[in-house]
Design an enzyme around this catalytic site. Structure first.
Site, PDB file in Angstrom:
ATOM      1  N   ASP A 260      -8.021  -4.196   3.008  1.00 17.25           N
ATOM      2  CA  ASP A 260      -8.096  -2.735   3.130  1.00 17.25           C
ATOM      3  C   ASP A 260      -9.184  -2.387   4.143  1.00 17.25           C
ATOM      4  O   ASP A 260     -10.345  -2.776   3.986  1.00 17.25           O
ATOM      5  CB  ASP A 260      -8.427  -2.137   1.755  1.00 17.25           C
ATOM      6  CG  ASP A 260      -8.157  -0.645   1.680  1.00 17.25           C
ATOM      7  OD1 ASP A 260      -7.765  -0.056   2.706  1.00 17.25           O
ATOM      8  OD2 ASP A 260      -8.346  -0.069   0.595  1.00 17.25           O
TER       9      ASP A 260
ATOM     10  N   ASP B  66      -3.494   1.226   6.889  1.00 16.91           N
ATOM     11  CA  ASP B  66      -4.776   0.522   6.850  1.00 16.91           C
ATOM     12  C   ASP B  66      -4.919  -0.475   5.707  1.00 16.91           C
ATOM     13  O   ASP B  66      -6.042  -0.908   5.418  1.00 16.91           O
ATOM     14  CB  ASP B  66      -5.925   1.539   6.791  1.00 16.91           C
ATOM     15  CG  ASP B  66      -5.868   2.423   5.552  1.00 16.91           C
ATOM     16  OD1 ASP B  66      -4.804   2.468   4.897  1.00 16.91           O
ATOM     17  OD2 ASP B  66      -6.881   3.069   5.239  1.00 16.91           O
ATOM     18  N   GLU B  67      -3.826  -0.864   5.057  1.00 16.52           N
ATOM     19  CA  GLU B  67      -3.950  -1.859   3.992  1.00 16.52           C
ATOM     20  C   GLU B  67      -2.649  -2.636   3.838  1.00 16.52           C
ATOM     21  O   GLU B  67      -1.570  -2.149   4.153  1.00 16.52           O
ATOM     22  CB  GLU B  67      -4.350  -1.224   2.655  1.00 16.52           C
ATOM     23  CG  GLU B  67      -3.345  -0.241   2.113  1.00 16.52           C
ATOM     24  CD  GLU B  67      -3.719   0.278   0.721  1.00 16.52           C
ATOM     25  OE1 GLU B  67      -4.197  -0.514  -0.126  1.00 16.52           O
ATOM     26  OE2 GLU B  67      -3.516   1.484   0.487  1.00 16.52           O
TER      27      GLU B  67
END
Length: 401
Positions: free
Chosen positions: A17, A111-112
């Site tokens: 993350d 973003d993860e």
């Protein structure tokens, strides 16, 4: 080093993350802001925060907060408008790095992602070493930091990455799961929203360990059969889901732009219900069930955020889509922010004929399904909207277009 003595023995799943992703990319572009509070979002009285550095978060700033309130909490913060094209470019580079390590990469958002690194150990070491390698590569190549959770299951890996933030790595080996998991608050469990948490707290269940030691039938009476069984399994660290790489994207949904900006939650709720009903009808007509529900909220200043939740059981029922969409919206705590657009999207679709959804329906769900199928038949005969929830018969607030 043998696998039995490995720091990450029994762990093959990573959850990676990015830390304060949008804000971190902005600081990379403007290094003079490093170590200072930075807010990404709309400026002015109607702006909304989309991301904030940890320096700003220490003052209580968080995503979806009105920018004006954020600046009252942290008056020295720098506010930047954001650049989605730049963030998407960085995201593509990070995901490409992940795929260079293993083909088993399941992105959750920009973003993860989850990674299954079971096949990369001989080349790169155990899962913890791979996690440290990824963190170093992300920093060296993109100038931003990320946090990594390493575990034997997706659920525990995600909790571990949260505990490692910011800029850290946490390994939770199978023998350590109970010691890690049971002290956590019940709200840490997937599927526990504000209402479910309230029910559990009323029962005196404050930690995951409290919940784990309650008979599953007691839980099912409190929160429902499916949710009770789901929470019981998670409380003991059991999560059979595998990392699913790059499924062909299947999704459907609807969104609506209001004629004038709306700040009344009741109006937003009615619109989410209408969009959920339309989306569910499209699912049923196509023979699909949705695993994930996503809402989209665009504010008066055109700042846009999305929130998603994966369901315990895939669905094609409008009421279930709406319940999830409303919970996601209410969790934003928007404090009368003025909203220009809302959307509901059903994602990660699976064929209805290949999923044992119907076997899990209780009497209440069967009644809902029969009602929605009747509405489908009426729509085919008399046109869309011939049958709809009573709540939508008198829609207050601004008209939409």
């Amino acid at each position: 080093m043998s696998s039995g003595s490995s720091r990450a023995a029994g762990c093959t799943v990573l959850h990676v993350d990015m830390d304060a992703f949008f804000a971190s990319v902005e600081v990379r572009r403007r290094p003079e802001l490093a170590g200072t509070p930075v807010i990404v979002g709309g400026a002015g009285n109607r702006g909304v925060v989309t991301s904030a550095t940890y320096e700003a978060r220490r003052y209580g700033v968080h995503a979806a907060m009105p920018t004006s309130r954020a600046l009252r909490l942290c008056p020295t913060a720098t506010v930047l408008p954001g650049d989605l094209a730049l963030y998407a470019e960085v995201s593509r580079a990070v995901m490409a790095l992940f795929r260079s390590i293993t083909p088993l990469v399941e992105p959750l958002s920009m973003d993860e992602a989850f990674l299954d690194v079971s096949g990369a150990g001989r080349r790169l070491g155990d899962a913890a070493e791979i996690g440290e390698y990824l963190r170093a590569r992300v920093f060296d190549e993109q100038g931003i930091t990320c946090s990594v959770g390493v575990a034997g299951t997706k659920f525990v890996a995600k909790l571990a990455s949260t505990a490692a933030k910011p800029d850290g790595l946490l390994v939770v080996r199978p023998a350590e799961v109970m010691g890690f998991l049971h002290p956590l608050p019940v709200g840490a469990l997937w599927g526990v929203g504000a209402k479910t948490e309230e029910v559990l707290l009323r029962l005196g269940l404050r930690t995951v360990g409290d919940l784990a030691h309650v008979p599953v039938r007691t839980l099912q009476r409190a929160v429902g059969p499916a949710a009770g069984a789901h929470l019981h399994e998670l409380s003991w660290g059991r999560d059979p889901r595998r990392v699913v790489p790059d499924e062909p994207e299947k999704s459907t949904g609807h969104e609506e732009t209001f004629g004038t900006d709306v700040d009344d939650p009741a109006v937003i709720h009615r619109e989410l219900l209408r969009l959920s009903e339309r989306t569910a009808g499209r699912l049923r007509s196509g023979g699909w069930l949705a695993r994930t529900v996503t809402i989209k909220v665009r504010f008066a200043d055109f700042a846009t955020i999305t929130r998603s939740r994966t369901l315990d059981v895939p669905t094609d029922l409008g009421q279930e889509l709406y319940d999830t969409a409303r919970a996601l919206f209410d969790a934003l705590g928007l404090d009368r922010a003025r909203i220009r657009l809302v959307g509901v999207r059903a994602e990660r679709l699976v064929p209805a004929g290949e999923t044992p959804r119907q076997l899990e329906l209780g009497a209440r769900e069967r009644g809902r399904r029969e009602a929605e199928l009747a509405a489908d038949r009426a729509a085919r005969r008399f046109g869309a909207g011939a049958v709809r929830p009573a709540t939508l018969l008198h829609r207050g607030g601004p008209r939409t277009r």
